[in-house]
Scaffold this motif. Structure first.
Motif, PDB file in Angstrom:
ATOM      1  N   SER A 280     -12.080  86.428 -48.603  1.00 59.71           N
ATOM      2  CA  SER A 280     -10.713  86.022 -48.965  1.00 59.71           C
ATOM      3  C   SER A 280      -9.666  86.678 -48.077  1.00 59.71           C
ATOM      4  CB  SER A 280     -10.433  86.357 -50.435  1.00 59.71           C
ATOM      5  OG  SER A 280     -10.574  87.762 -50.653  1.00 59.71           O
ATOM      6  N   ASP A 281      -9.991  87.859 -47.510  1.00 58.31           N
ATOM      7  CA  ASP A 281      -9.021  88.544 -46.656  1.00 58.31           C
ATOM      8  C   ASP A 281      -9.183  88.191 -45.185  1.00 58.31           C
ATOM      9  OD1 ASP A 281     -11.423  89.844 -46.230  1.00 58.31           O
ATOM     10  OD2 ASP A 281     -10.571  91.868 -46.279  1.00 58.31           O
TER      11      ASP A 281
ATOM     12  N   ASP B 267     -11.269  78.689 -32.257  1.00 62.57           N
ATOM     13  CA  ASP B 267     -10.637  79.938 -32.684  1.00 62.57           C
ATOM     14  C   ASP B 267      -9.662  79.585 -33.797  1.00 62.57           C
ATOM     15  OD1 ASP B 267      -9.486  82.401 -32.959  1.00 62.57           O
ATOM     16  OD2 ASP B 267      -8.882  82.615 -30.868  1.00 62.57           O
ATOM     17  N   ILE B 268     -10.056  79.838 -35.040  1.00 62.73           N
ATOM     18  CA  ILE B 268      -9.317  79.352 -36.209  1.00 62.73           C
ATOM     19  C   ILE B 268      -8.649  80.530 -36.902  1.00 62.73           C
ATOM     20  CG2 ILE B 268      -9.529  78.051 -38.364  1.00 62.73           C
ATOM     21  CD1 ILE B 268     -12.235  76.993 -37.095  1.00 62.73           C
ATOM     22  N   ARG B 269      -7.349  80.431 -37.137  1.00 64.79           N
ATOM     23  CA  ARG B 269      -6.570  81.552 -37.650  1.00 64.79           C
ATOM     24  C   ARG B 269      -5.748  81.132 -38.867  1.00 64.79           C
ATOM     25  NH1 ARG B 269      -4.286  84.598 -32.260  1.00 64.79           N
ATOM     26  NH2 ARG B 269      -6.209  84.513 -31.038  1.00 64.79           N
ATOM     27  N   ASP B 270      -5.276  82.141 -39.593  1.00 70.13           N
ATOM     28  CA  ASP B 270      -4.323  81.817 -40.642  1.00 70.13           C
ATOM     29  C   ASP B 270      -2.912  82.034 -40.109  1.00 70.13           C
ATOM     30  OD1 ASP B 270      -3.596  84.499 -40.897  1.00 70.13           O
ATOM     31  OD2 ASP B 270      -4.374  84.717 -42.924  1.00 70.13           O
ATOM     32  N   ILE B 271      -1.941  81.754 -40.912  1.00 73.59           N
ATOM     33  CA  ILE B 271      -0.551  81.727 -40.447  1.00 73.59           C
ATOM     34  C   ILE B 271      -0.036  83.114 -40.078  1.00 73.59           C
ATOM     35  CG2 ILE B 271       0.549  82.008 -42.709  1.00 73.59           C
ATOM     36  CD1 ILE B 271       2.500  79.743 -41.803  1.00 73.59           C
ATOM     37  N   SER B 272      -0.732  84.173 -40.489  1.00 70.39           N
ATOM     38  CA  SER B 272      -0.264  85.527 -40.193  1.00 70.39           C
ATOM     39  C   SER B 272      -0.490  85.929 -38.748  1.00 70.39           C
ATOM     40  CB  SER B 272      -0.967  86.541 -41.103  1.00 70.39           C
ATOM     41  OG  SER B 272      -2.349  86.645 -40.776  1.00 70.39           O
ATOM     42  N   LEU B 273      -1.328  85.190 -38.013  1.00 71.68           N
ATOM     43  CA  LEU B 273      -1.607  85.511 -36.620  1.00 71.68           C
ATOM     44  C   LEU B 273      -0.906  84.526 -35.700  1.00 71.68           C
ATOM     45  CD1 LEU B 273      -5.436  86.332 -36.675  1.00 71.68           C
ATOM     46  CD2 LEU B 273      -3.504  87.897 -36.906  1.00 71.68           C
ATOM     47  N   PRO B 274      -0.502  84.985 -34.524  1.00 68.32           N
ATOM     48  CA  PRO B 274       0.148  84.070 -33.579  1.00 68.32           C
ATOM     49  C   PRO B 274      -0.838  83.032 -33.070  1.00 68.32           C
ATOM     50  CG  PRO B 274      -0.299  86.176 -32.527  1.00 68.32           C
ATOM     51  CD  PRO B 274      -0.591  86.361 -33.980  1.00 68.32           C
ATOM     52  N   ALA B 275      -0.350  81.812 -32.868  1.00 62.38           N
ATOM     53  CA  ALA B 275      -1.181  80.730 -32.325  1.00 62.38           C
ATOM     54  C   ALA B 275      -0.706  80.423 -30.920  1.00 62.38           C
ATOM     55  CB  ALA B 275      -1.074  79.487 -33.196  1.00 62.38           C
TER      56      ALA B 275
ATOM     57  N   ALA C  93     -20.848  82.383 -35.697  1.00 64.82           N
ATOM     58  CA  ALA C  93     -19.538  82.441 -36.357  1.00 64.82           C
ATOM     59  C   ALA C  93     -19.238  83.880 -36.749  1.00 64.82           C
ATOM     60  CB  ALA C  93     -19.511  81.546 -37.589  1.00 64.82           C
ATOM     61  N   THR C  94     -18.004  84.301 -36.514  1.00 61.99           N
ATOM     62  CA  THR C  94     -17.573  85.658 -36.840  1.00 61.99           C
ATOM     63  C   THR C  94     -16.234  85.586 -37.562  1.00 61.99           C
ATOM     64  OG1 THR C  94     -18.543  86.350 -34.731  1.00 61.99           O
ATOM     65  CG2 THR C  94     -17.272  87.989 -35.935  1.00 61.99           C
ATOM     66  N   VAL C  95     -16.106  86.317 -38.657  1.00 58.84           N
ATOM     67  CA  VAL C  95     -14.828  86.392 -39.368  1.00 58.84           C
ATOM     68  C   VAL C  95     -14.242  87.790 -39.228  1.00 58.84           C
ATOM     69  CG1 VAL C  95     -15.198  84.554 -41.058  1.00 58.84           C
ATOM     70  CG2 VAL C  95     -16.058  86.842 -41.533  1.00 58.84           C
ATOM     71  N   TYR C  96     -12.921  87.836 -39.169  1.00 59.86           N
ATOM     72  CA  TYR C  96     -12.211  89.107 -39.040  1.00 59.86           C
ATOM     73  C   TYR C  96     -11.102  89.167 -40.076  1.00 59.86           C
ATOM     74  CZ  TYR C  96     -14.341  88.970 -34.376  1.00 59.86           C
ATOM     75  OH  TYR C  96     -15.222  88.883 -33.335  1.00 59.86           O
ATOM     76  N   ASN C  97     -10.982  90.323 -40.759  1.00 58.69           N
ATOM     77  CA  ASN C  97      -9.791  90.547 -41.560  1.00 58.69           C
ATOM     78  C   ASN C  97      -8.713  91.129 -40.653  1.00 58.69           C
ATOM     79  OD1 ASN C  97     -10.303  93.357 -41.318  1.00 58.69           O
ATOM     80  ND2 ASN C  97     -11.448  93.402 -43.246  1.00 58.69           N
TER      81      ASN C  97
ATOM     82  N   GLU D 236      -7.122  93.612 -35.488  1.00 53.85           N
ATOM     83  CA  GLU D 236      -6.363  94.588 -34.714  1.00 53.85           C
ATOM     84  C   GLU D 236      -7.289  95.453 -33.858  1.00 53.85           C
ATOM     85  OE1 GLU D 236      -4.124  96.600 -37.706  1.00 53.85           O
ATOM     86  OE2 GLU D 236      -2.610  95.015 -37.867  1.00 53.85           O
ATOM     87  N   LEU D 237      -8.447  95.823 -34.400  1.00 55.21           N
ATOM     88  CA  LEU D 237      -9.429  96.578 -33.618  1.00 55.21           C
ATOM     89  C   LEU D 237      -9.944  95.739 -32.457  1.00 55.21           C
ATOM     90  CD1 LEU D 237     -11.546  98.347 -36.380  1.00 55.21           C
ATOM     91  CD2 LEU D 237     -10.207  99.470 -34.586  1.00 55.21           C
ATOM     92  N   LEU D 238     -10.196  94.464 -32.716  1.00 53.29           N
ATOM     93  CA  LEU D 238     -10.685  93.559 -31.681  1.00 53.29           C
ATOM     94  C   LEU D 238      -9.718  93.491 -30.510  1.00 53.29           C
ATOM     95  CD1 LEU D 238     -12.847  91.295 -31.001  1.00 53.29           C
ATOM     96  CD2 LEU D 238     -11.176  89.695 -31.951  1.00 53.29           C
TER      97      LEU D 238
END
Length: 277
Positions: A55-56, A84-92, A124-128, A133-135
């Motif tokens: 969820s995060d 590369d699929i992101r949520d709205i909190s990350l820049p596109a 497939a890899t997911v990141y919170n 930020e570490l990536l």
């Protein structure tokens, strides 16, 4: 362009490519803790079904590849696609998709452009937020992926042999003079093509792309001049030594949107050439 940004992209993308040298399992479902992945055939490609996306999660990176022939010695024979699929909190930027909330809801993504009969390795890899930020800040940060294999049965395709992609005689620019023709109509992104240079070094690979040297892209989007900017940016990279020669080649990708997801799909490579600082 900052050198750090270039290397971050290098390690993130080509790290997956190096993993694909090994043999993936023959299972159609692989799970890492609760996060799972299943692949199945659908009329327009390979349907990926995800279970228990955290969820995060703020980013989902999908790397898809197959071997173009039976010569497994060189990474040049790996043909890849990425989403590369992101949520709205990350820049596109560029070919990123702000569709992660939708994927969390449906759990489904279709890989549209495939070669029927080819065995695909899918990662497939997911990141919170903290992991993302570490990536972006730690060149050597790596998070395990979930993986599966699947042989494509259906999908949109193109004749790669009809594409003409050329490197100029000074090894400073590439031109796509014959574009791919797809078996059915596709939706292209605003920037239709990406171009890149891959350089093989003892540690693996380094590369640069059109989004690193955007001023080199021609107005029609079919040519890209990468020198002298590429060499200027690579002078301080410890993996490239003055006086040494390296094997390199150029790549071309097409950017399409399918079911709301942006895919960057490799369509052509130039012959190998020798690169040195």
């Amino acid at each position: 362009m900052q050198k750090f940004k270039v290397l971050r992209t290098i390690f993130f993308i080509l790290g997956f490519a190096l993993v694909s040298f090994g043999c993936a399992t023959s299972k159609n479902h692989v799970a890492n803790k609760d996060f799972g992945l299943m692949a199945e055939a659908v009329p327009d490609g390979i349907l990926l079904t995800f279970s228990n996306i955290p969820s995060d999660a703020v980013r989902l990176f999908i790397f898809v590849s197959y071997w173009d022939n039976e010569e497994y010695e060189s990474s040049r024979n790996i043909i890849s696609s990425i989403a590369d699929i992101r949520d709205i909190s990350l820049p596109a930027e560029g070919s990123h998709s702000i569709q992660l909330d939708k994927v969390k809801e449906t759990g489904k993504i279709i890989i549209p452009i495939v070669r029927i009969g080819k065995k695909y390795w899918i990662s497939a890899t997911v990141y919170n937020k903290q992991e993302h930020e570490l990536l972006m800040s730690d060149l050597y940060y790596w998070k395990p992926s979930i993986e599966t294999e699947f042989i494509a049965e259906n999908g949109i395709y193109f004749n790669k042999d009809s594409i003409k992609f050329e490197l100029n005689y000074t090894n400073s620019a590439v031109t796509l003079s014959s574009e791919p023709i797809f078996s059915t109509e596709v939706i292209f992104c605003t920037q239709k093509y990406n171009f890149g240079i891959v350089i093989i070094v003892p540690e693996g690979s380094v590369s640069t792309w059109t989004h690193h040297i955007p001023d080199g892209l021609s107005s029609d989007g079919l040519s890209w001049t990468f020198e002298p900017q590429m060499t200027d940016e690579f002078k301080d990279i410890e993996w490239l030594k003055n006086g040494s020669s390296y094997t390199a080649w150029a790549k071309a990708e097409v950017n399409i949107i399918h079911d709301g997801i942006t895919w960057s799909i490799e369509i052509a490579k130039t012959p190998e050439f020798t690169y040195s600082l």
